[in-house]
Scaffold this motif. Structure first.
Motif, PDB file in Angstrom:
ATOM      1  N   PRO A   1      -3.262  -1.545   5.951  1.00 35.84           N
ATOM      2  CA  PRO A   1      -3.902  -2.447   5.304  1.00 35.84           C
ATOM      3  C   PRO A   1      -3.222  -2.821   3.718  1.00 35.84           C
ATOM      4  CG  PRO A   1      -5.979  -1.476   6.448  1.00 35.84           C
ATOM      5  CD  PRO A   1      -4.234  -0.694   6.830  1.00 35.84           C
TER       6      PRO A   1
ATOM      7  N   ASN B   1      -0.990   5.094   3.761  1.00 32.66           N
ATOM      8  CA  ASN B   1      -0.806   3.621   5.054  1.00 32.66           C
ATOM      9  C   ASN B   1      -1.781   4.485   6.550  1.00 32.66           C
ATOM     10  OD1 ASN B   1       0.710   6.140   6.378  1.00 32.66           O
ATOM     11  ND2 ASN B   1       2.764   6.082   5.112  1.00 32.66           N
TER      12      ASN B   1
ATOM     13  N   GLN C   1       2.023  -0.235   8.730  1.00 40.47           N
ATOM     14  CA  GLN C   1       1.803  -2.114   9.141  1.00 40.47           C
ATOM     15  C   GLN C   1       0.114  -1.743   8.186  1.00 40.47           C
ATOM     16  OE1 GLN C   1       2.732  -5.432  11.231  1.00 40.47           O
ATOM     17  NE2 GLN C   1       4.489  -5.279   9.315  1.00 40.47           N
TER      18      GLN C   1
ATOM     19  N   SER D   1       0.951  -0.997   0.018  1.00 42.39           N
ATOM     20  CA  SER D   1       0.327  -0.154   0.282  1.00 42.39           C
ATOM     21  C   SER D   1       0.700   1.500  -0.139  1.00 42.39           C
ATOM     22  CB  SER D   1      -0.852  -0.358   1.319  1.00 42.39           C
ATOM     23  OG  SER D   1      -1.809  -1.398   1.253  1.00 42.39           O
TER      24      SER D   1
END
Length: 229
Positions: A176, A169, A174, A166
């Protein structure tokens, strides 16, 4: 290419990137006021032949908000000459609206019309931006069909670079998967060597709600023996 750059941030970047020229005005007045989408150009490699800023709206030459957009949205562009060669590249940097679906669709059409008028001959084209939508959006698909540009992410993936994480963010280390709303589009005469999302953090903090997206590109050479990577 950068987005949402405030005047104090631009000053910091210009101070740090001493070998780069910055082009592009703020969205409030076309100069310094408001968020900007500047392009930073390595002066050792490129000579700037022309540059400018316009608004994504029915009145592109004046500060304005188009269609159902929540904010004024702009495009910064620069026509560059690769030093020591005849290779020219037209670089476009934009930031589409995050709310207005019509605005995104019209922005794609406006950019396609502008590019048709601005591109000269076999100019290489690199279009950078935060498009606030993924590659499945009809607004992006229509623009790519009209312009003949292709996604650097897709081109790199097709040559074995793997899937991209991705780019959006949400200030999470971290995020999805699948939040890819930042894109680099290139003309057919630009080779995509590699692309990557720089998903970095420092002690659990990210520098922005977007990770930088980078690509290593090869420009067409118009001078024998002169490489342009």
């Amino acid at each position: 290419g950068m987005q949402e750059v405030l005047p104090n941030q631009r000053a910091d970047l210009q101070s740090a990137l001493t070998g780069y020229a910055f082009v592009g005005g703020g969205r409030d007045d076309g100069k310094l006021a408001g968020e900007a989408s500047p392009i930073a150009i390595d002066r050792r490699l490129f000579r700037i032949e022309a540059s400018g800023t316009f608004w994504l709206s029915p009145t592109p030459s004046i500060p304005s908000t188009g269609w159902d957009a929540a904010y004024p949205r702009i495009v910064t562009w620069a026509r560059l000459r690769y030093r020591g060669s005849k290779t020219r590249v037209l670089v476009v940097n934009t930031h589409w609206d995050h709310v207005g679906r019509q605005a995104r669709a019209e922005s794609g059409r406006q950019l396609a019309r502008w590019l048709q008028d601005a591109r000269r001959g076999e100019d290489a084209v690199i279009m950078l931006g935060d498009y606030n939508t993924d590659s499945d959006d009809p607004a992006l698909a229509d623009m790519l069909q009209l312009t003949g540009l292709r996604s650097a992410q897709v081109a790199a993936t097709s040559t074995g670079a793997g899937e991209q994480p991705s780019t959006f963010n949400r200030f999470e280390v971290q995020p999805p998967a699948g939040l890819v709303i930042d894109h680099i589009f290139v003309s057919e005469n630009v080779a995509v060597r590699r692309s990557m999302v720089l998903a970095q953090h420092l002690n659990g903090r990210v520098p922005s709600d977007h990770f930088p997206f980078a690509a290593l590109l090869g420009l067409p050479s118009k001078q024998r023996g002169k490489g342009c990577t």
